[in-house]
Design an enzyme around this catalytic site. Structure first.
Site: not given
Ligand SMILES: C[S@@+](CC[C@H](N)C(=O)[O-])C[C@H]1O[C@@H](n2cnc3c(N)ncnc32)[C@H](O)[C@@H]1O
Length: 281
Positions: A41, A148, A18, A168, A122, A104
């Site tokens: 993701h 994703g 992050h 991610d 997602e 995120s």
């Protein structure tokens, strides 16, 4: 799909990821032109650290809590990230009282300007439902409940022609390195100038090495940026480190990373096996 990010929210890997994400967003915001972010993701959006999943593992205590404790010694590049976490916790006097940790998509949505856009993807239905709630207040963020990896080539290139894709995955299935590599290659063919940030877990160097071997390196190059909180060890119970590959990194992010990584590593280290690496691809 068993992975739940709530068990790991705010841990050392989130801090590493992050911090870099916020540096990229700050660089994208430096120009007047709008930008687009695809978070492939995305997870649930934000996390209540007092709930059972997070408090049972207590991983934020070794991550974001350590960063706040070291705040006065950190370079300026950490300020946007720490300020965003504070914004999600209004009235927080003591960082030990931190309750909400941003994922995120919340960090991205919070950083958007009027004409910037976020598409947050997602696949898990319950996580997608929570994500819609978390982002409801942000008018230029949209949530998509879908795969994703498939979303990456299908949502690129954006009309803005500037942007970032954050990838991610949970890496819980053995095909996730190859799916990531294919999605990145297909996405880069459609949007060659976009920046991509690909997170990966470190227990040993296997996943990072496999990604580096299979990812395309664009004209503007790439970076491999890692921290280890202890020495990599295939028998370790959890992660020993956190890695991020940046394709088309935005200038001068390499300098910011080189300045911040030694202090980040010192702040999050578990023992003398801790370290960091920053390499051009
Ligand atoms: C590591 S977490 C994401 C954390 C988030 N990016 C953050 O930094 O706050 C990975 C997420 O990917 C979701 N996921 C798993 N497989 C997926 C797929 N094929 N497509 C999209 N999401 C997926 C999981 O449900 C989980 O919420």
């Amino acid at each position: 799909m068993n992975y739940r990010h709530a068990f790991h929210a705010g841990n050392f890997a989130d801090v590493h990821k992050h911090w870099i994400l916020m540096l990229l967003l700050e660089r994208l915001s430096a120009k007047d032109k709008p930008f687009f972010v695809l978070d492939s993701h995305a997870g649930a959006g934000f996390y209540d650290l007092t709930r059972d999943e997070s408090s049972r593992t207590g991983e934020a205590a070794d991550g974001i809590a350590h960063l706040f404790a070291a705040e006065t010694r950190l370079p300026d590049s950490f300020a946007p990230y720490l300020e965003a976490v504070r914004r999600l916790n209004p009235g927080m006097d003591d960082p030990n009282d931190l309750r909400w940790y941003p994922g995120s998509p919340w960090l991205i949505a919070d950083a958007l300007r009027q004409d910037d856009r976020l598409s947050a993807v997602e696949a898990h239905p319950e996580q997608a439902r929570l994500l819609k709630e978390s982002l409801a207040e942000f008018r230029n963020a949209r949530v998509y409940e879908r795969d994703g990896y498939e979303a990456i080539p299908s949502m690129l290139p954006p009309k803005e022609k500037r942007g970032l894709t954050l990838i991610d995955p949970p890496y819980e299935n053995s095909d996730e390195v190859s799916r990531t590599a294919k999605a990145v290659s297909d996405g880069m063919k459609r949007f060659a100038t976009g920046t991509m940030a690909i997170w990966y877990p470190i227990k040993t160097h296997d996943v990072g090495d496999a990604l580096v071997e299979s990812l395309p390196v664009p004209d503007r190059g790439g970076l491999r940026c890692e921290i280890f909180v202890t020495a990599p060890d295939s028998d370790a119970v959890g992660l020993t480190g956190s890695g991020m590959i940046l394709l088309n990194p935005i200038w001068p992010i390499e300098d910011r990373l080189r300045e911040g990584l030694p202090l980040l590593c010192e702040t999050l280290a578990r023992d003398g096996g801790a370290g960091w690496r920053l390499e051009a691809l």
